[in-house]
Design an enzyme around this catalytic site. Structure first.
Site, PDB file in Angstrom:
ATOM      1  N   VAL A 247       0.948   3.013   8.194  1.00 51.03           N
ATOM      2  CA  VAL A 247      -0.396   2.295   7.682  1.00 51.03           C
ATOM      3  C   VAL A 247      -0.810   1.067   8.516  1.00 51.03           C
ATOM      4  O   VAL A 247      -1.805   1.058   9.081  1.00 51.03           O
ATOM      5  CB  VAL A 247      -0.491   2.030   6.179  1.00 51.03           C
ATOM      6  CG1 VAL A 247      -1.489   1.439   5.752  1.00 51.03           C
ATOM      7  CG2 VAL A 247      -0.042   3.355   5.597  1.00 51.03           C
TER       8      VAL A 247
ATOM      9  N   ASP B 226       3.169  -0.837   0.927  1.00 57.72           N
ATOM     10  CA  ASP B 226       3.647  -2.286   0.133  1.00 57.72           C
ATOM     11  C   ASP B 226       5.052  -2.280  -0.523  1.00 57.72           C
ATOM     12  O   ASP B 226       5.637  -3.124  -0.887  1.00 57.72           O
ATOM     13  CB  ASP B 226       2.591  -2.357  -1.052  1.00 57.72           C
ATOM     14  CG  ASP B 226       1.221  -2.929  -0.275  1.00 57.72           C
ATOM     15  OD1 ASP B 226       1.329  -3.119   0.801  1.00 57.72           O
ATOM     16  OD2 ASP B 226       0.335  -2.971  -1.159  1.00 57.72           O
TER      17      ASP B 226
ATOM     18  N   CYS C 202      -4.110 -10.199  11.212  1.00 55.50           N
ATOM     19  CA  CYS C 202      -3.126 -10.972  10.282  1.00 55.50           C
ATOM     20  C   CYS C 202      -1.473 -10.635  10.615  1.00 55.50           C
ATOM     21  O   CYS C 202      -1.475  -9.736  11.517  1.00 55.50           O
ATOM     22  CB  CYS C 202      -3.634 -10.437   8.826  1.00 55.50           C
ATOM     23  SG  CYS C 202      -2.971  -9.234   8.090  1.00 55.50           S
TER      24      CYS C 202
ATOM     25  N   ARG D  23      -7.703 -12.228   2.672  1.00 52.72           N
ATOM     26  CA  ARG D  23      -8.402 -11.144   3.256  1.00 52.72           C
ATOM     27  C   ARG D  23      -9.265 -10.710   2.214  1.00 52.72           C
ATOM     28  O   ARG D  23     -10.343  -9.926   2.582  1.00 52.72           O
ATOM     29  CB  ARG D  23      -7.706 -10.263   3.928  1.00 52.72           C
ATOM     30  CG  ARG D  23      -6.846 -10.845   5.178  1.00 52.72           C
ATOM     31  CD  ARG D  23      -6.234  -9.447   5.914  1.00 52.72           C
ATOM     32  NE  ARG D  23      -6.871  -8.651   6.263  1.00 52.72           N
ATOM     33  CZ  ARG D  23      -7.449  -8.125   7.481  1.00 52.72           C
ATOM     34  NH1 ARG D  23      -7.365  -9.365   8.324  1.00 52.72           N
ATOM     35  NH2 ARG D  23      -8.465  -7.441   7.750  1.00 52.72           N
TER      36      ARG D  23
ATOM     37  N   LYS E  86      -2.085  -6.995  -8.859  1.00 53.41           N
ATOM     38  CA  LYS E  86      -2.892  -7.941  -7.951  1.00 53.41           C
ATOM     39  C   LYS E  86      -4.020  -6.998  -7.364  1.00 53.41           C
ATOM     40  O   LYS E  86      -5.154  -7.604  -7.573  1.00 53.41           O
ATOM     41  CB  LYS E  86      -1.741  -8.451  -6.738  1.00 53.41           C
ATOM     42  CG  LYS E  86      -2.749  -9.171  -5.731  1.00 53.41           C
ATOM     43  CD  LYS E  86      -1.813  -9.780  -4.737  1.00 53.41           C
ATOM     44  CE  LYS E  86      -1.394  -8.904  -3.667  1.00 53.41           C
ATOM     45  NZ  LYS E  86      -2.320  -8.525  -2.578  1.00 53.41           N
ATOM     46  N   ASN E  87      -3.677  -5.899  -6.772  1.00 55.18           N
ATOM     47  CA  ASN E  87      -4.628  -5.288  -5.932  1.00 55.18           C
ATOM     48  C   ASN E  87      -5.592  -4.433  -6.986  1.00 55.18           C
ATOM     49  O   ASN E  87      -6.529  -3.946  -6.399  1.00 55.18           O
ATOM     50  CB  ASN E  87      -3.912  -4.358  -5.052  1.00 55.18           C
ATOM     51  CG  ASN E  87      -3.393  -5.311  -3.793  1.00 55.18           C
ATOM     52  OD1 ASN E  87      -3.627  -6.446  -3.877  1.00 55.18           O
ATOM     53  ND2 ASN E  87      -2.226  -4.185  -3.222  1.00 55.18           N
TER      54      ASN E  87
ATOM     55  N   ARG F 219       1.766 -15.387  -3.751  1.00 54.61           N
ATOM     56  CA  ARG F 219       0.459 -14.622  -3.735  1.00 54.61           C
ATOM     57  C   ARG F 219       0.624 -13.715  -4.460  1.00 54.61           C
ATOM     58  O   ARG F 219      -0.415 -13.144  -5.055  1.00 54.61           O
ATOM     59  CB  ARG F 219      -0.049 -14.161  -2.290  1.00 54.61           C
ATOM     60  CG  ARG F 219      -0.114 -15.516  -1.234  1.00 54.61           C
ATOM     61  CD  ARG F 219      -0.640 -15.030   0.114  1.00 54.61           C
ATOM     62  NE  ARG F 219      -1.990 -14.019  -0.020  1.00 54.61           N
ATOM     63  CZ  ARG F 219      -2.386 -13.506   0.693  1.00 54.61           C
ATOM     64  NH1 ARG F 219      -1.977 -13.483   2.231  1.00 54.61           N
ATOM     65  NH2 ARG F 219      -3.405 -12.883   0.710  1.00 54.61           N
TER      66      ARG F 219
ATOM     67  N   ARG G 135      -6.123  -4.902  11.272  1.00 57.54           N
ATOM     68  CA  ARG G 135      -7.010  -4.806  10.081  1.00 57.54           C
ATOM     69  C   ARG G 135      -8.539  -4.955  10.128  1.00 57.54           C
ATOM     70  O   ARG G 135      -8.901  -5.956   9.590  1.00 57.54           O
ATOM     71  CB  ARG G 135      -6.308  -5.716   8.784  1.00 57.54           C
ATOM     72  CG  ARG G 135      -4.902  -5.484   8.572  1.00 57.54           C
ATOM     73  CD  ARG G 135      -4.366  -6.259   7.390  1.00 57.54           C
ATOM     74  NE  ARG G 135      -4.711  -5.844   6.122  1.00 57.54           N
ATOM     75  CZ  ARG G 135      -4.216  -6.414   5.203  1.00 57.54           C
ATOM     76  NH1 ARG G 135      -3.596  -7.229   5.154  1.00 57.54           N
ATOM     77  NH2 ARG G 135      -4.813  -5.888   3.897  1.00 57.54           N
TER      78      ARG G 135
HETATM   79  N1  EPU Z   1      -8.814   0.035   8.540  1.00 52.75           N
HETATM   80  C1  EPU Z   1      -9.536   0.176   9.651  1.00 52.75           C
HETATM   81  N2  EPU Z   1     -10.908  -0.123   9.387  1.00 52.75           N
HETATM   82  C2  EPU Z   1     -11.266  -0.575   8.262  1.00 52.75           C
HETATM   83  C3  EPU Z   1     -10.524  -0.573   7.042  1.00 52.75           C
HETATM   84  C4  EPU Z   1      -9.108  -0.331   7.408  1.00 52.75           C
HETATM   85  O1  EPU Z   1      -9.257   0.626  10.658  1.00 52.75           O
HETATM   86  O2  EPU Z   1     -12.437  -0.857   7.887  1.00 52.75           O
HETATM   87  C5  EPU Z   1      -7.152   0.461   8.906  1.00 52.75           C
HETATM   88  C6  EPU Z   1      -6.275  -0.785   8.609  1.00 52.75           C
HETATM   89  O3  EPU Z   1      -6.199  -1.677   9.795  1.00 52.75           O
HETATM   90  C7  EPU Z   1      -4.962  -0.043   8.117  1.00 52.75           C
HETATM   91  C8  EPU Z   1      -5.567   1.041   7.300  1.00 52.75           C
HETATM   92  O4  EPU Z   1      -6.775   1.211   7.824  1.00 52.75           O
HETATM   93  O5  EPU Z   1      -4.450   0.272   9.297  1.00 52.75           O
HETATM   94  C9  EPU Z   1      -5.193   0.857   5.859  1.00 52.75           C
HETATM   95  O6  EPU Z   1      -6.017  -0.379   5.432  1.00 52.75           O
HETATM   96  P1  EPU Z   1      -6.829  -0.641   4.051  1.00 52.75           P
HETATM   97  O7  EPU Z   1      -8.229  -0.882   4.351  1.00 52.75           O
HETATM   98  O8  EPU Z   1      -6.490   0.749   3.281  1.00 52.75           O
HETATM   99  O9  EPU Z   1      -5.923  -1.882   3.779  1.00 52.75           O
HETATM  100  P2  EPU Z   1      -6.645  -2.838   2.682  1.00 52.75           P
HETATM  101  O10 EPU Z   1      -7.758  -2.440   2.012  1.00 52.75           O
HETATM  102  O11 EPU Z   1      -6.890  -4.162   3.674  1.00 52.75           O
HETATM  103  C10 EPU Z   1      -5.077  -2.656   0.398  1.00 52.75           C
HETATM  104  C11 EPU Z   1      -4.138  -3.597  -0.079  1.00 52.75           C
HETATM  105  C12 EPU Z   1      -2.916  -3.932   0.699  1.00 52.75           C
HETATM  106  C13 EPU Z   1      -2.096  -2.648   1.030  1.00 52.75           C
HETATM  107  C14 EPU Z   1      -3.231  -1.781   1.784  1.00 52.75           C
HETATM  108  C15 EPU Z   1      -2.660  -0.293   1.895  1.00 52.75           C
HETATM  109  C16 EPU Z   1      -5.588  -4.938  -1.560  1.00 52.75           C
HETATM  110  C17 EPU Z   1      -6.323  -6.343  -1.753  1.00 52.75           C
HETATM  111  N3  EPU Z   1      -4.860  -5.011  -0.419  1.00 52.75           N
HETATM  112  O12 EPU Z   1      -5.377  -3.408   1.826  1.00 52.75           O
HETATM  113  O13 EPU Z   1      -2.143  -4.466  -0.019  1.00 52.75           O
HETATM  114  O14 EPU Z   1      -1.173  -2.516   1.982  1.00 52.75           O
HETATM  115  O15 EPU Z   1      -4.440  -1.391   0.736  1.00 52.75           O
HETATM  116  O16 EPU Z   1      -2.309   0.222   0.602  1.00 52.75           O
HETATM  117  O17 EPU Z   1      -5.820  -4.102  -2.067  1.00 52.75           O
HETATM  118  C18 EPU Z   1      -0.406  -6.254  -0.462  1.00 52.75           C
HETATM  119  O18 EPU Z   1      -0.486  -5.988  -1.670  1.00 52.75           O
HETATM  120  O19 EPU Z   1       0.524  -6.877  -0.034  1.00 52.75           O
HETATM  121  C19 EPU Z   1      -1.076  -5.808   0.526  1.00 52.75           C
HETATM  122  C20 EPU Z   1      -1.271  -5.824   1.640  1.00 52.75           C
END
Ligand code: EPU
Length: 418
Positions: free
Chosen positions: A328, A306, A117, A93, A22-23, A398, A122
């Site tokens: 995280v 995850d 969320c 998201r 998915k990701n 999802r 996030r």
């Molecule tokens: N964060 C910030 N600022 C930003 C971006 C992130 O503070 O601009 C913080 C977030 O709040 C969090 C941490 O950094 O505390 C890491 O978040 P990250 O940005 O890595 O998460 P994401 O990119 O939104 C992806 C996956 C998630 C997975 C996370 C962590 C996708 C589409 N989603 O989310 O997947 O948990 O990385 O590995 O790639 C899932 O599949 O169930 C899922 C939630």
């Protein structure tokens, strides 16, 4: 609303085919906006998030067709709208992933700011800061990110924290920038590497994906490509834990063990016998009760957030005490109180859940507010005595393709009811 009903207590046994990640597919679909030719994307998982992503890109003018072999042909030549609405972003998201490609290729984007969320606040400040460093002008107004740019210019960007989609957005935008971009403190997740490989197949020049420094030399244009998405390591891990929690023997096929080191390590600590080949992983508990494991979630290559809920479920019936620390996301323990409803013994202290294994769980009605939490609850249901009913199955749909069919194929007594 659909529910999943499970009669627990059957040790799982057999083979399960793993779907595409998915990701990885979500950013790869967004990358089609960067191209001036069609892309042919294979190993696409059948998931609600993929449908949502196709609808979003379709509204922008990407022509998408999905064939019977689960390949998507994405033709971006008619793109003439640059909007990801609140309705779309609040459903998924990961819609934020269109921001970088739109700004880089079309010089404009209106993308709704995702709110908080179920698993945490996030924010997306790192995405915005990175694009500003590349020369985009960004205003946040009325809940939307309004971005404008001429041709982006390469920059040296040090991320404040490791962010997966943040790294992906900036890496995608940098492919079409003038000059070289260096992204430091980049995410090293296999899905980031898969996206980089796809972009390279489209003509991008990227080095270092999979390390914490990614270097992108901007090119004038990106073309089409044929690309097969990486297998889903989180789906794989979930089925392996299903084998472990039920004291069974499960072989995940069509997967990649090299993306799961931290998870396999914990399963071995839990007492599992693991055998891997180039494209399969077998877990065998030989009928034994798992041992409790402790871990902290952190960015790749550490233990993935995850997989936290699934291992929390495993600890509930394990021998001993496991301490699960979530670093995280600040609010990713919503499954804990539901596990307690099944009879688990868990205390939450700040970022940690202290889980004392019990001999048996007992079935109950439960529900979860996010995808991986729901998966953890299904796993607990597989060992709970009697009937467990998991509500709000749409969260699972999802990110897991036909989870109840795949689990029934392994012998679980599981069905979906309307
Ligand atoms: N964060 C910030 N600022 C930003 C971006 C992130 O503070 O601009 C913080 C977030 O709040 C969090 C941490 O950094 O505390 C890491 O978040 P990250 O940005 O890595 O998460 P994401 O990119 O939104 C992806 C996956 C998630 C997975 C996370 C962590 C996708 C589409 N989603 O989310 O997947 O948990 O990385 O590995 O790639 C899932 O599949 O169930 C899922 C939630």
């Amino acid at each position: 609303m659909a529910k999943i009903v499970i009669q627990g207590g059957v040790p799982l046994n057999g083979d399960v085919m793993i779907s595409g990640a998915k990701n990885a597919v979500l950013p790869i679909l967004a990358a089609s906006l960067l191209a001036d030719e069609p892309m042919d994307i294979g190993n696409v998982p059948h998931l609600n998030d993929v449908t949502t992503s196709m609808a979003l890109l379709g509204e922008m003018g990407v022509q998408l067709t999905l064939n019977e072999h689960m390949r998507i042909l994405a033709d971006p030549r008619g793109v003439d709208r640059f909007l990801a609405s609140y309705e779309q972003v609040k459903t998924m998201r990961a819609s934020i992933l269109v921001l970088g490609p739109l700004v880089a290729r079309f010089g404009q984007a209106e993308v709704s700011l995702p709110g908080g969320c179920a698993i945490g606040s996030r924010p997306v400040d790192q995405h915005i800061r990175g694009l500003q460093a590349l020369g985009a002008t960004i205003r946040v107004e009325n809940g939307y990110i309004h971005a404008r740019a001429g041709r982006l210019k390469g920059a040296h960007i040090v991320m404040d924290m490791v962010t997966v989609t943040g790294t992906e957005n900036i890496m995608m935008a940098a492919t079409l920038a003038q000059g070289t971009t260096v992204i430091e403190n980049a995410a090293q997740e296999p899905e980031v590497v898969d996206l980089a490989h796809c972009l390279i197949a489209m003509g991008a020049q990227i080095e270092g994906a999979g390390s914490n420094t990614i270097v992108v030399h901007g090119v004038e244009r990106l073309g089409g490509c044929r690309y097969d998405v990486l297998p889903d390591r989180i789906e794989t891990g979930t089925f392996l834990v299903a084998g472990a929690i039920t004291r069974g023997k499960v072989r995940a096929r069509g997967t990649r063990s090299d993306t799961l080191d931290a998870v396999l390590n914990k399963l071995e600590q839990a007492g599992a016998h693991i055998n891997t080949t180039a494209d399969s992983i077998e877990i065998d508990m030989r009928g034994n009760r798992p041992r409790a494991v402790s871990f902290s979630t952190a960015p790749y290559p550490s233990f993935p957030t995850d997989m936290q809920a699934q291992f929390a479920a495993l600890n509930t019936v394990a021998e001993g005490v496991g301490v699960v620390t979530e670093t995280v996301f600040e609010n990713r323990f919503m499954h804990i109180q539901e596990l307690v409803r099944l009879g688990a013994d868990i205390q939450v202290k700040g970022e940690s859940a202290i889980i004392r294994g019990v001999e048996t769980l007992t079935g109950a009605q439960i529900m979860a507010t996010d995808l991986r939490a729901s998966a953890g609850l299904v796993l607990a249901g597989l060992v709970a005595q009697g009937e467990t009913v998991v509500d709000r199955v749409y969260h699972i749909d999802r990110g897991y393709e036909n989870i109840e069919e795949k689990l029934s194929g392994l012998g679980a007594r599981i069905r979906r009811i309307a």
